[in-house]
Design an enzyme around this catalytic site. Structure first.
Site, mmCIF file in Angstrom:
data_model
loop_
_atom_site.group_PDB
_atom_site.id
_atom_site.type_symbol
_atom_site.label_atom_id
_atom_site.label_comp_id
_atom_site.label_asym_id
_atom_site.label_seq_id
_atom_site.Cartn_x
_atom_site.Cartn_y
_atom_site.Cartn_z
ATOM 1 C CG ASP A 7 -6.982 0.842 -9.126
ATOM 2 O OD1 ASP A 7 -6.286 0.202 -8.306
ATOM 3 O OD2 ASP A 7 -7.625 1.866 -8.841
ATOM 4 N N GLY A 33 -13.332 1.408 -2.934
ATOM 5 C CA GLY A 33 -11.923 1.063 -3.076
ATOM 6 C C GLY A 33 -11.706 -0.286 -3.732
ATOM 7 C CD GLU A 36 -3.007 -0.664 -0.009
ATOM 8 O OE1 GLU A 36 -3.168 -0.285 -1.192
ATOM 9 O OE2 GLU A 36 -3.393 -1.772 0.389
ATOM 10 C CB SER A 47 -10.683 -0.939 -8.715
ATOM 11 O OG SER A 47 -10.014 -0.031 -9.530
ATOM 12 C CB SER A 48 -16.655 0.486 -9.251
ATOM 13 O OG SER A 48 -16.571 1.867 -8.959
ATOM 14 C CB THR A 70 4.458 0.144 -2.588
ATOM 15 O OG1 THR A 70 3.261 -0.560 -2.953
ATOM 16 C CG2 THR A 70 4.828 -0.220 -1.160
ATOM 17 C CG ASP A 71 0.522 3.213 -6.162
ATOM 18 O OD1 ASP A 71 0.898 3.836 -5.142
ATOM 19 O OD2 ASP A 71 -0.597 3.375 -6.672
HETATM 20 P P1 ADP Z 1 -13.754 2.948 -6.886
HETATM 21 O O1 ADP Z 1 -12.929 2.701 -5.678
HETATM 22 O O2 ADP Z 1 -15.023 2.182 -6.848
HETATM 23 O O3 ADP Z 1 -12.985 2.783 -8.161
HETATM 24 P P2 ADP Z 1 -13.839 5.663 -7.839
HETATM 25 O O4 ADP Z 1 -14.239 6.928 -7.187
HETATM 26 O O5 ADP Z 1 -12.460 5.549 -8.369
HETATM 27 O O6 ADP Z 1 -14.171 4.498 -6.793
HETATM 28 O O7 ADP Z 1 -14.813 5.380 -9.068
HETATM 29 C C1 ADP Z 1 -16.197 5.415 -8.892
HETATM 30 C C2 ADP Z 1 -16.836 6.152 -10.061
HETATM 31 O O8 ADP Z 1 -16.719 5.352 -11.255
HETATM 32 C C3 ADP Z 1 -18.322 6.355 -9.854
HETATM 33 O O9 ADP Z 1 -18.586 7.511 -9.106
HETATM 34 C C4 ADP Z 1 -18.805 6.453 -11.293
HETATM 35 O O10 ADP Z 1 -18.538 7.749 -11.798
HETATM 36 C C5 ADP Z 1 -17.907 5.475 -12.021
HETATM 37 N N1 ADP Z 1 -18.548 4.141 -12.092
HETATM 38 C C6 ADP Z 1 -18.065 2.985 -11.574
HETATM 39 N N2 ADP Z 1 -18.883 1.943 -11.846
HETATM 40 C C7 ADP Z 1 -19.922 2.450 -12.540
HETATM 41 C C8 ADP Z 1 -21.122 1.880 -13.117
HETATM 42 N N3 ADP Z 1 -21.405 0.593 -13.014
HETATM 43 N N4 ADP Z 1 -21.955 2.726 -13.767
HETATM 44 C C9 ADP Z 1 -21.673 4.025 -13.885
HETATM 45 N N5 ADP Z 1 -20.573 4.611 -13.372
HETATM 46 C C10 ADP Z 1 -19.708 3.843 -12.700
HETATM 47 MG MG MG Z 2 -11.280 3.871 -8.743
#
Ligand code: ADP
Ligand code: MG
Length: 392
Positions: A188, A140, A49, A142-143, A51-52
């Site tokens: 990520d 966190g 953590e 990484s959506s 470290t990147d």
């Molecule tokens: P995370 O830790 O989940 O990556 P981030 O803040 O980096 O958090 O990214 C979240 C953002 O990515 C959301 O606020 C949205 O803008 C976008 N996002 C992620 N998944 C979706 C999804 N399934 N549909 C629409 N937007 C998404």
């Molecule tokens: Mg993210």
């Protein structure tokens, strides 16, 4: 977006469910079935953590949570995007992807991928997309990279673009850094695009070389419990920037390109050259954390998954005491998991909230979950139960 900062509980659901939702969403929105479906998973970092950005090592693995994009080509150089998380679609044309920042909000992650592909000289067909996801947003896991990875896979296939897997993370990262304007490292996107099932991805953030390290939890009767701490992200952005600046200044004082260049064996000597106690602790975290990643990789290569537990817990102590990026909810969850018999537990992610992961015997998931819930209740923290994810 209903609430991009704090979404509802994740819905891990049975395998295939999210895929079906993406396809059904496409049919519902566009009145015809999609040409195909493309997916990318969420990820957690097993160890390594902060470290990147110090040119060091990380070891992410993917979770059984996915973002799925159902898509089909569309004429006229236009892109239409629905997400089940939003009430209205995002639409854009070529003019919006000639320069970064012209699409904002969640659609920027999609437009950013189109922009990055075009900017790299690739032909990107117009497309209709429908997005469904089990990856909790903003926890966190990484959506954002999962969304980029799935959209990239869809557009590359629809356009017949020749873009090998090893070049995709850099392109998705550019979408997020340059188009969306979020300064993330390469971890990520590398994790969600390049991780293999049953393996963790050992990534050298300086060279970007990767190695697939065996991490077959199910075969060992183990599981990783990933727990959303539900702690509000307090000052995370400013604190991140200040840790980064400390590390860069320390590297300069020590005469190295990055803290990765301070070997664990040379740590005491390096620390003796720094006057400031806080800086010394920041350096100690990064240098020992890099070494813990290397030690974890060695143990995993030897098939000794259980034995990485103490390294995970030591990583947590280092983040708590030396790097000072944990919060009471997170420390409570880690302590409760350990008391309930976890082999090791640590915060995962940048800190000041986010998730905790615990390495446990697969049949201890309920007991560890209950212990965390009880410890939370004793301190009047919000119950984390609805956002638990159970893995192999
Ligand atoms: P995370 O830790 O989940 O990556 P981030 O803040 O980096 O958090 O990214 C979240 C953002 O990515 C959301 O606020 C949205 O803008 C976008 N996002 C992620 N998944 C979706 C999804 N399934 N549909 C629409 N937007 C998404
Ligand atoms: Mg993210």
């Amino acid at each position: 977006m209903t609430d991009p900062a704090r979404p509802g509980p994740a819905r891990p659901g049975p395998a295939g469910e999210v895929t079906d939702r993406a396809a059904a969403g496409f049919l519902h929105r566009y009145g015809e079935p999609p040409a195909g479906r493309w997916a990318a998973p969420g990820r957690a970092n097993l160890i390594g953590e902060h470290t990147d950005y110090n040119d060091g090592f990380v070891l992410p693995f993917t979770l059984p949570l996915r973002t799925v994009v159902a898509a089909a080509p569309q004429d006229g150089g236009r892109w239409t995007v629905w997400s089940e998380l939003s009430d209205s679609p995002v639409e854009f044309g070529v003019a919006e992807v000639t320069a970064p920042g012209r699409v904002t909000g969640w659609g920027a992650y999609v437009a950013g991928v189109v922009w990055a592909l075009r900017d790299a000289g690739h032909h990107v067909p117009g497309a209709r997309l429908a997005i469904a996801s089990d990856v909790p947003v903003g926890s966190g896991l990484s959506s954002s990279a999962a969304l980029e990875g799935a959209v990239l896979a869809a557009l590359v296939d629809l356009g017949g673009v020749d873009l090998p897997a090893e070049r995709r993370p850099r392109l998705a990262q550019r979408a997020e850094n340059a188009y969306v304007g979020v300064p993330t490292g390469i971890m990520d996107q590398s994790a969600v695009i390049r991780c293999r099932p049953g393996h963790a991805l050992f990534l050298d953030c300086r060279t970007e070389s990767v190695e697939h390290i065996p991490f077959d939890l199910a075969a060992a009767g183990l599981a990783v419990l990933v727990i959303d701490s539900r702690a509000p992200h307090r000052h995370a952005g400013g604190e991140y920037a200040s840790r980064r600046t400390s590390c860069e200044q320390a590297a300069e004082l020590l005469g190295v390109a990055a803290l990765r260049d301070v070997p664990a064996a040379g740590l005491d000597e390096a620390l003796a050259r720094l006057d400031d106690d806080e800086t010394r602790r920041r350096v100690r975290h990064v240098v020992t954390e890099d070494q813990r990643v290397l030690d974890t990789v060695e143990l995993l290569r030897a098939g000794r998954i259980r034995d990485i537990g103490p390294l995970l817990t030591a990583s947590h102590a280092s983040m708590r005491d030396d790097f000072e990026i944990t919060v009471p909810e997170i420390d409570t969850a880690v302590e409760a998991a350990l008391s309930a018999g976890a082999y090791g537990a640590r915060m995962t992610g940048g800190g000041f909230g986010g998730c905790v992961l615990a390495l446990i015997d697969a049949d201890r998931a309920d007991a560890v979950t209950a212990a965390i819930t009880t410890a939370y209740a004793a301190r009047n923290f919000p119950t984390p139960t609805p956002t638990f994810h159970r893995l192999p």
